[in-house]
Design a protein around this motif. Sequence first.
Motif, PDB file in Angstrom:
ATOM      1  N   ASP A  41      37.951  36.780  32.943  1.00  0.00           N
ATOM      2  CA  ASP A  41      37.301  36.784  34.278  1.00  0.00           C
ATOM      3  C   ASP A  41      38.344  36.400  35.212  1.00  0.00           C
ATOM      4  O   ASP A  41      37.963  36.223  36.559  1.00  0.00           O
ATOM      5  CB  ASP A  41      36.116  35.978  34.321  1.00  0.00           C
ATOM      6  N   GLU A  42      39.389  36.173  34.752  1.00  0.00           N
ATOM      7  CA  GLU A  42      40.686  35.476  35.672  1.00  0.00           C
ATOM      8  C   GLU A  42      41.687  36.362  36.021  1.00  0.00           C
ATOM      9  O   GLU A  42      42.491  36.072  36.918  1.00  0.00           O
ATOM     10  CB  GLU A  42      41.068  34.253  35.022  1.00  0.00           C
ATOM     11  N   ILE A  43      41.854  37.483  35.142  1.00  0.00           N
ATOM     12  CA  ILE A  43      43.144  38.129  35.241  1.00  0.00           C
ATOM     13  C   ILE A  43      42.891  39.711  35.022  1.00  0.00           C
ATOM     14  O   ILE A  43      41.907  39.976  34.158  1.00  0.00           O
ATOM     15  CB  ILE A  43      44.264  37.737  34.510  1.00  0.00           C
ATOM     16  N   ASP A  44      43.585  40.282  36.124  1.00  0.00           N
ATOM     17  CA  ASP A  44      43.147  41.904  35.839  1.00  0.00           C
ATOM     18  C   ASP A  44      43.838  42.293  34.442  1.00  0.00           C
ATOM     19  O   ASP A  44      44.999  42.010  33.968  1.00  0.00           O
ATOM     20  CB  ASP A  44      44.043  42.723  36.610  1.00  0.00           C
TER      21      ASP A  44
ATOM     22  N   LEU B 128      47.466  41.479  32.826  1.00  0.00           N
ATOM     23  CA  LEU B 128      47.876  40.940  31.561  1.00  0.00           C
ATOM     24  C   LEU B 128      48.517  41.692  30.598  1.00  0.00           C
ATOM     25  O   LEU B 128      49.668  41.191  29.993  1.00  0.00           O
ATOM     26  CB  LEU B 128      46.390  40.485  30.857  1.00  0.00           C
ATOM     27  N   LEU B 129      48.275  42.920  30.425  1.00  0.00           N
ATOM     28  CA  LEU B 129      49.085  43.932  29.604  1.00  0.00           C
ATOM     29  C   LEU B 129      50.490  43.959  30.262  1.00  0.00           C
ATOM     30  O   LEU B 129      51.425  43.811  29.314  1.00  0.00           O
ATOM     31  CB  LEU B 129      48.438  45.220  29.703  1.00  0.00           C
ATOM     32  N   ALA B 130      50.858  44.112  31.485  1.00  0.00           N
ATOM     33  CA  ALA B 130      52.103  44.140  32.114  1.00  0.00           C
ATOM     34  C   ALA B 130      52.832  43.032  31.710  1.00  0.00           C
ATOM     35  O   ALA B 130      54.149  43.112  31.330  1.00  0.00           O
ATOM     36  CB  ALA B 130      52.044  44.773  33.538  1.00  0.00           C
ATOM     37  N   SER B 131      51.979  41.766  31.917  1.00  0.00           N
ATOM     38  CA  SER B 131      52.868  40.594  31.683  1.00  0.00           C
ATOM     39  C   SER B 131      53.255  40.508  30.353  1.00  0.00           C
ATOM     40  O   SER B 131      54.427  40.014  29.985  1.00  0.00           O
ATOM     41  CB  SER B 131      51.689  39.576  32.180  1.00  0.00           C
TER      42      SER B 131
ATOM     43  N   ALA C 278      52.950  49.919  30.785  1.00  0.00           N
ATOM     44  CA  ALA C 278      52.265  48.981  31.385  1.00  0.00           C
ATOM     45  C   ALA C 278      52.200  48.978  32.714  1.00  0.00           C
ATOM     46  O   ALA C 278      51.396  48.647  33.448  1.00  0.00           O
ATOM     47  CB  ALA C 278      52.520  47.842  30.584  1.00  0.00           C
ATOM     48  N   LEU C 279      53.464  48.841  33.456  1.00  0.00           N
ATOM     49  CA  LEU C 279      53.588  48.953  34.635  1.00  0.00           C
ATOM     50  C   LEU C 279      53.171  50.048  35.663  1.00  0.00           C
ATOM     51  O   LEU C 279      52.559  49.794  36.548  1.00  0.00           O
ATOM     52  CB  LEU C 279      55.238  48.546  35.039  1.00  0.00           C
ATOM     53  N   VAL C 280      53.274  51.197  34.895  1.00  0.00           N
ATOM     54  CA  VAL C 280      52.833  52.068  35.610  1.00  0.00           C
ATOM     55  C   VAL C 280      51.139  52.269  35.529  1.00  0.00           C
ATOM     56  O   VAL C 280      50.464  52.639  36.707  1.00  0.00           O
ATOM     57  CB  VAL C 280      53.053  53.633  34.674  1.00  0.00           C
ATOM     58  N   MET C 281      50.481  51.791  34.321  1.00  0.00           N
ATOM     59  CA  MET C 281      49.297  51.541  34.261  1.00  0.00           C
ATOM     60  C   MET C 281      48.714  50.496  35.347  1.00  0.00           C
ATOM     61  O   MET C 281      47.555  50.704  35.930  1.00  0.00           O
ATOM     62  CB  MET C 281      48.891  51.204  32.774  1.00  0.00           C
TER      63      MET C 281
ATOM     64  N   LEU D  89      46.000  52.089  37.744  1.00  0.00           N
ATOM     65  CA  LEU D  89      44.856  51.830  37.496  1.00  0.00           C
ATOM     66  C   LEU D  89      44.163  50.348  37.325  1.00  0.00           C
ATOM     67  O   LEU D  89      43.073  50.052  37.665  1.00  0.00           O
ATOM     68  CB  LEU D  89      44.478  52.126  35.874  1.00  0.00           C
ATOM     69  N   GLY D  90      45.487  49.589  37.744  1.00  0.00           N
ATOM     70  CA  GLY D  90      44.987  48.174  38.193  1.00  0.00           C
ATOM     71  C   GLY D  90      44.996  47.648  39.469  1.00  0.00           C
ATOM     72  O   GLY D  90      45.066  48.352  40.374  1.00  0.00           O
ATOM     73  N   SER D  91      45.546  46.387  39.751  1.00  0.00           N
ATOM     74  CA  SER D  91      45.533  45.785  40.839  1.00  0.00           C
ATOM     75  C   SER D  91      46.862  45.999  41.559  1.00  0.00           C
ATOM     76  O   SER D  91      47.430  45.378  42.603  1.00  0.00           O
ATOM     77  CB  SER D  91      45.390  44.165  40.720  1.00  0.00           C
ATOM     78  N   GLY D  92      47.911  46.651  41.034  1.00  0.00           N
ATOM     79  CA  GLY D  92      49.259  47.012  41.588  1.00  0.00           C
ATOM     80  C   GLY D  92      50.224  46.034  41.130  1.00  0.00           C
ATOM     81  O   GLY D  92      50.033  44.945  40.565  1.00  0.00           O
ATOM     82  N   ILE D  93      51.658  46.617  41.115  1.00  0.00           N
ATOM     83  CA  ILE D  93      52.679  45.806  40.626  1.00  0.00           C
ATOM     84  C   ILE D  93      52.718  44.452  41.434  1.00  0.00           C
ATOM     85  O   ILE D  93      53.238  43.429  40.947  1.00  0.00           O
ATOM     86  CB  ILE D  93      54.141  46.297  40.590  1.00  0.00           C
ATOM     87  N   ALA D  94      52.310  44.473  42.750  1.00  0.00           N
ATOM     88  CA  ALA D  94      52.414  43.613  43.741  1.00  0.00           C
ATOM     89  C   ALA D  94      51.585  42.317  43.157  1.00  0.00           C
ATOM     90  O   ALA D  94      51.936  41.052  43.708  1.00  0.00           O
ATOM     91  CB  ALA D  94      51.974  43.828  44.976  1.00  0.00           C
ATOM     92  N   SER D  95      50.539  42.406  42.287  1.00  0.00           N
ATOM     93  CA  SER D  95      49.702  41.259  41.877  1.00  0.00           C
ATOM     94  C   SER D  95      50.398  40.464  40.931  1.00  0.00           C
ATOM     95  O   SER D  95      49.878  39.458  40.665  1.00  0.00           O
ATOM     96  CB  SER D  95      48.396  41.922  41.107  1.00  0.00           C
ATOM     97  N   PHE D  96      51.736  40.673  40.475  1.00  0.00           N
ATOM     98  CA  PHE D  96      52.354  39.743  39.741  1.00  0.00           C
ATOM     99  C   PHE D  96      52.638  38.385  40.445  1.00  0.00           C
ATOM    100  O   PHE D  96      52.761  37.499  40.111  1.00  0.00           O
ATOM    101  CB  PHE D  96      53.979  40.313  39.555  1.00  0.00           C
ATOM    102  N   ALA D  97      52.630  38.559  41.968  1.00  0.00           N
ATOM    103  CA  ALA D  97      52.656  37.439  42.827  1.00  0.00           C
ATOM    104  C   ALA D  97      51.613  36.420  42.736  1.00  0.00           C
ATOM    105  O   ALA D  97      51.798  35.330  43.027  1.00  0.00           O
ATOM    106  CB  ALA D  97      52.889  37.917  44.187  1.00  0.00           C
TER     107      ALA D  97
END
Length: 314
Positions: free
Chosen positions: A43-46, A50-53, A210-213, A217-225
């Motif tokens: 419930d805390e992270i897309d 999590l996969l990309a990280s 994972a970065l492409v997904m 499909l997820g919150s975008g690479i910018a969500s790393f911030a």
Amino acid sequence: MTKPLDHENRGISARLLDQPYLLLILAPLFWGGNVVAAKLVVDEIDPFLLLASRCVGATLFILPFSWRFLAADWPLIRRHWLLLMAYGAVGYALFNGFLYLGLTTTSAVNSSIEQASLPMLILAANFIVFRVRATLLQILGVLIAISGVILTATHGDPARILTLDLNVGDGFVILACLTYTAYTLALRFRPQVHMMTFMAVAFLGAAITALVMLQLLGSGIASFAEIPQMSPLVWAVIVYVMIFPSMFSQVFYARGVELVGANRAAPSHNLIPVFGALGSVLILGERLELYHYLAAIIIISGIVLADWAARRRR
């Protein structure tokens, strides 16, 4: 009387790598913990973040340890880089992506029990794709194990299949298992590179996938911030999935196979759903329902029957 100097100078890690059965317990323990860890922060992270990280972190983590092996295997890498990266894309990124996505709507207990079907799915796929001979009892074992998975996915009511009233999360977990089955079958074509080389290049393929997904499909690479502002629990889970199930489990299992052989090491995979289910109950506080027990008995019975049939044929 002191021990010889060469034994005194051996570190803990070296002694650990000489204990095959301990390694073959730790590897499935960390793999089973992957499900529990992901569910803790669902419930805390897309799930795609999590996969990309995990994949990017694992790639950066393994590079210093694999550099000399990459240099030695460079001619083979140049010829087979796309295949090596595809292993990571399918076996690591897609498998864990479907798994993490499934955990958003199903329980960790369900996910753990459904993963118990992997040995049977691999056996069935080998029979279908590569015509690997199987006895009638082995096929029966596969069917029994799969019926246990169906019981789990339908939450104890197989009739729900007729009305397509299934939990989407369970469907994603089963899709993850099918993805890993495809990865396992493809391993017979793996180039003969060092294990550390294979992991490093495969992790790179997983990281790119994972970065492409995440972007599509997820919150975008910018969500790393957003990660620095997340809770310590999220950080702990990212570090755990980045290091333990990604690297340590792979190395420990490979070393265990090296010491005792593939046939004696293979049954350790059956501990993954055991540790996953235990962690789900003890850490997440999930409940084991009657259908969980029934499904576990059915799946284990199928595995035992198929394994007995295989040994009998030898």
